[in-house]
Design a protein around this motif. Structure first.
Motif, PDB file in Angstrom:
ATOM      1  N   ALA A  65      10.023  22.462  -4.912  1.00  0.00           N
ATOM      2  CA  ALA A  65       8.568  22.303  -4.938  1.00  0.00           C
ATOM      3  C   ALA A  65       8.179  20.892  -4.514  1.00  0.00           C
ATOM      4  CB  ALA A  65       8.025  22.613  -6.329  1.00  0.00           C
ATOM      5  N   ARG A  66       8.945  19.894  -4.955  1.00  0.00           N
ATOM      6  CA  ARG A  66       8.641  18.513  -4.561  1.00  0.00           C
ATOM      7  C   ARG A  66       8.852  18.313  -3.065  1.00  0.00           C
ATOM      8  NH1 ARG A  66      10.972  17.563  -9.729  1.00  0.00           N
ATOM      9  NH2 ARG A  66      13.064  17.291  -8.853  1.00  0.00           N
ATOM     10  N   LYS A  67       9.884  18.931  -2.513  1.00  0.00           N
ATOM     11  CA  LYS A  67      10.139  18.811  -1.082  1.00  0.00           C
ATOM     12  C   LYS A  67       9.002  19.444  -0.268  1.00  0.00           C
ATOM     13  CE  LYS A  67      15.213  18.696  -1.285  1.00  0.00           C
ATOM     14  NZ  LYS A  67      16.459  19.420  -0.932  1.00  0.00           N
ATOM     15  N   SER A  94       5.867  17.241  -0.553  1.00  0.00           N
ATOM     16  CA  SER A  94       6.041  16.039   0.260  1.00  0.00           C
ATOM     17  C   SER A  94       5.931  16.354   1.741  1.00  0.00           C
ATOM     18  CB  SER A  94       7.399  15.401  -0.045  1.00  0.00           C
ATOM     19  OG  SER A  94       7.625  14.271   0.777  1.00  0.00           O
ATOM     20  N   ALA A  95       6.525  17.493   2.161  1.00  0.00           N
ATOM     21  CA  ALA A  95       6.478  17.875   3.576  1.00  0.00           C
ATOM     22  C   ALA A  95       5.045  18.181   4.020  1.00  0.00           C
ATOM     23  CB  ALA A  95       7.377  19.085   3.819  1.00  0.00           C
ATOM     24  N   ILE A 144       3.518  12.253  -9.623  1.00  0.00           N
ATOM     25  CA  ILE A 144       4.315  12.623  -8.448  1.00  0.00           C
ATOM     26  C   ILE A 144       3.434  12.713  -7.205  1.00  0.00           C
ATOM     27  CG2 ILE A 144       5.681  14.478  -7.421  1.00  0.00           C
ATOM     28  CD1 ILE A 144       6.729  15.086 -10.247  1.00  0.00           C
ATOM     29  N   LEU A 145       2.288  13.352  -7.334  1.00  0.00           N
ATOM     30  CA  LEU A 145       1.402  13.528  -6.184  1.00  0.00           C
ATOM     31  C   LEU A 145       0.853  12.197  -5.688  1.00  0.00           C
ATOM     32  CD1 LEU A 145      -0.447  16.737  -7.405  1.00  0.00           C
ATOM     33  CD2 LEU A 145       1.045  16.568  -5.405  1.00  0.00           C
ATOM     34  N   ARG A 146       0.569  11.276  -6.624  1.00  0.00           N
ATOM     35  CA  ARG A 146       0.108   9.942  -6.213  1.00  0.00           C
ATOM     36  C   ARG A 146       1.207   9.211  -5.453  1.00  0.00           C
ATOM     37  NH1 ARG A 146      -4.416   7.745  -9.378  1.00  0.00           N
ATOM     38  NH2 ARG A 146      -5.210   9.343 -10.799  1.00  0.00           N
ATOM     39  N   GLU A 147       2.456   9.340  -5.941  1.00  0.00           N
ATOM     40  CA  GLU A 147       3.582   8.684  -5.268  1.00  0.00           C
ATOM     41  C   GLU A 147       3.801   9.250  -3.865  1.00  0.00           C
ATOM     42  OE1 GLU A 147       6.810   9.290  -7.927  1.00  0.00           O
ATOM     43  OE2 GLU A 147       6.249   7.664  -9.303  1.00  0.00           O
ATOM     44  N   PHE A 148       3.546  10.542  -3.690  1.00  0.00           N
ATOM     45  CA  PHE A 148       3.716  11.170  -2.378  1.00  0.00           C
ATOM     46  C   PHE A 148       2.609  10.768  -1.398  1.00  0.00           C
ATOM     47  CE2 PHE A 148       6.264  15.101  -3.983  1.00  0.00           C
ATOM     48  CZ  PHE A 148       7.391  14.295  -4.104  1.00  0.00           C
TER      49      PHE A 148
END
Length: 683
Positions: free
Chosen positions: A600-602, A605-606, A631-635
């Protein structure tokens, strides 16, 4: 030849030829491969239009010639030439509509049409009874026929191709085809007049009958009136037809059904109604493309039409059709019709050398045994669903047990109509948060229904019912107007809020969608930059080219575009790059698993990286935890939306939160949201 050619190609003659060709092609759209019943009426209309334009262009062209003698017309001979042109046009159009390859139809039809054009022009000049007489040079006449044939072939081929492959551009293709046909008419006319040697003639036998200038005036006024009437008739008829298949639409079919039931009541007879739903149609769209799917629908429509009486087959919507059997049919008659429909629909459809196979599930109701007029379609739908649930490729008669829950849906639909009429619906707004700063950038409008007895009814319940029974258009129009009204109310109170609305596939199919949005913006004096239209990825890609056209018009209006639920569909990057969108919304299913799933993170991010590369902003919806937020802020996600920040709230509650910081979580509104704004103008 050159001297006669130049004046004969007048602007008025060309306009008459173009108008006639355009009207003829518009009427030809009503024709199908099977020429019987009402189709003969449209064929006659198309032939009359073309013959009128051809004959009128000759009269106007000759009237402009500076001849040394007076010309006149014999009424009987003139009408005879016009009738010949009409009959030859009928023959060529009938050939062009026969079942054959597109190339064969176009070549055969063009050859006959070109022959009719040139022979009509020769007969027209012969009917003038010029003296000492015309000697026709073969090479010049042959050249005129070749020019006419080339123009007719190109026009018929283009019209057929656009109609089959790009029906949404049919009007533009029709105009270009009409331009080709009118050019072929005036060029061949100039060549024939030049070959006739009119300057060496000395007199006309009918100069004392109808003078040339009087005939030209009569023809100009009469032709424009006749061609305009035919075009108007064609356009009025088109309003009652499904644009893709040419079948009657639901509205006109319901009128036909009502008349059939009235006759059944008067004679104490029966009526049978079949609802045909295609099995496995979605895989055809996915495998062959939506253009191929449209061609399959047109082919199935033609097959069903061949089974029933005229006007007794209609397209209900999507891949569903209605078939009516009037005049007191028996159960055996209905069963036999259903069996023939099953056999017809399961035959392979040829698409670009490949075969596409669909079957169908059919629900049957008998009036009056299976319900009143108002319930017939719903009961046929219930029977169809039972047939589909049993494996498809079969038919099923309606039984009372099939409508468990249907009565509740009918009552809910009735209440929903009342709620829309009486203003019981309400919009809630869920804020969107600027990820880097935590500021609120806007809100998404969500429809809510507070039922007087049932309480809050979920949109997941009443929206599908509205879509199923044709109320979604009215709901969508109310949503557009209400959002624009609320934006204006907020602005008058000092709050400048950007609002997003969701557009359904049904709204995208409405030809006046952009005009409705523009009218709502104007009526409430709202800057279009404050409105965002969200369309789910699956809906956007269902008809990518049509979506691009609508998006371009919305963008020209000044409205922003967002692709919702991104990641759940099958977007083509080539189409995504062409869409004039400003943002993508990551589907909540990916956000939900961000803390626990590396996949899900990949994906998230993609998607964010893809959007950045296309200069698009990214919105993540369904954010419920601080971990997902981090996580979304970091992406590098641009905006966030979800219960972590706020649940959907009323317009009043959002205004209190914005103006007085009264809300579930301390947030800062951007300064631009608080600025007093002047009346915005539509761009």
């Amino acid at each position: 030849m050159t001297e006669a050619f130049a004046p004969s190609v007048t602007a008025l003659g060309f306009v008459l030829a173009f108008l006639a060709a355009f009207a003829m092609l518009d009427l030809v759209k009503r024709l199908e491969s099977r020429l019987d019943g009402p189709a003969f009426g449209w064929l006659a209309g198309a032939s009359v239009a073309f013959a009128t334009g051809l004959w009128s262009a000759l009269v106007v062209g000759i009237d402009q010639l500076n001849l040394s003698y007076a010309l006149g017309y014999h009424p009987g001979l003139s009408v005879g030439v016009w009738l010949f042109a009409a009959m030859f046009s009928s023959l060529s159009l009938a050939v062009a509509c026969r079942r054959a390859t597109a190339a064969a139809r176009c070549l055969a039809g063009a050859g006959l049409m070109a022959s009719g054009v040139v022979v009509t022009q020769i007969l027209f000049l012969g009917a003038l009874s010029l003296r000492p007489g015309i000697t026709w040079p073969g090479p010049a006449v042959g050249t005129a026929w070749l020019c006419a044939g080339l123009g007719c072939a190109c026009a018929l081929w283009l019209h057929a191709e656009v109609r089959a492959r790009a029906p949404r551009y049919l009007m533009a293709g029709q105009a270009v085809s009409a331009l080709m046909l009118s050019t072929a008419i005036v060029v061949s006319q100039g060549l024939v007049l030049g070959a006739a040697g009119l300057d060496v003639q000395t007199s006309s036998a009918w100069q004392d009958r109808v003078p040339a200038d009087s005939m030209a005036m009569l023809v100009t006024v009469g032709s424009i009136a006749l061609l305009s009437m035919l075009l108007l008739l064609s356009q009025l008829e088109a309003r009652w037809r499904d644009s893709l298949t040419g079948l009657p639409n639901r509205q006109i079919f319901e009128g036909t059904l009502a008349q059939a039931t009235q006759r059944a009541d008067a004679s104490q007879g029966r009526v049978a109604l079949l609802l045909v739903n295609l099995d496995g149609f979605k895989p055809i769209n996915e495998s062959f493309g939506h253009r191929a799917g449209d061609r399959v629908l047109r082919e199935i429509a033609a097959r069903l039409r061949s089974l029933a009486q005229a006007h007794m087959v209609a397209r209900l919507g999507g891949d569903e059709f209605l078939l009516l059997i009037p005049d007191n049919p028996s159960i055996e008659d209905a069963s036999g019709m259903a069996a023939r429909a099953l056999a017809s629909t399961c035959l392979p459809c040829r698409i670009d050398g490949r075969e596409a196979i669909v079957t169908s599930s059919i629900g049957i109701v008998m009036y009056p045994q299976h319900g009143a007029l108002s319930t017939l379609i719903a009961h046929a739908d219930a029977a169809m669903r039972v047939a589909k649930g049993s494996g498809g490729a079969t038919y099923c008669f309606f039984e009372a047990r099939m409508i468990s829950g249907l009565r509740e849906q009918t009552e809910l639909l009735r209440d929903l109509r009342r709620a829309l009429a009486q203003g019981e619906l309400e919009l809630y707004y869920q804020p969107k948060i600027h990820a880097p700063t935590g500021e609120i950038t806007g809100a998404e409008a969500l429809m809510r229904w507070q039922h007087p007895k049932l309480g809050m009814v979920s949109p997941t319940l009443f929206i599908p019912i509205a879509e199923r029974y044709g109320l979604i258009g009215s709901l969508g129009n109310w949503l557009i107007d209400e959002v624009c009204r609320q934006i204006r109310v907020w602005r008058d109170g000092g709050l400048r809020m950007r609002v997003a609305i969701n557009l359904s596939v049904h709204q995208l199919r409405q030809p006046d969608l952009v005009e409705r949005i523009g009218r709502a913006l104007r009526d409430h004096d709202v800057n279009p930059g404050l409105l965002t239209c969200e369309i789910t990825e699956s809906v956007a890609m269902e008809d990518a080219e049509g979506t691009i056209a609508i998006f371009n018009r919305l963008t020209q209006l000044g409205v922003s575009i967002s692709i919702d639920d991104f990641g759940t569909g099958h977007s083509s990057l080539s189409y995504l790059r062409k869409l004039p969108t400003s943002e993508l919304k990551i589907d909540r299913s990916f956000v939900l698993d961000l803390e626990t799933s590396e996949d899900a993170r990949k994906v998230a991010s993609a998607v964010i990286n893809l959007a950045k590369s296309l200069d698009l902003k990214v919105v993540a919806e369904g954010v419920e935890t601080e971990g997902q937020n981090k996580i979304l802020r970091e992406f590098g996600c641009d905006q966030l939306q979800g219960f972590l920040f706020a649940k959907p709230m009323s317009a009043k509650a959002l205004a209190l939160w914005a103006m007085d910081d009264v809300g579930p979580r301390t947030m800062n509104f951007r300064s631009s949201l608080f600025k007093e704004t002047c009346a915005a103008e539509l761009v």
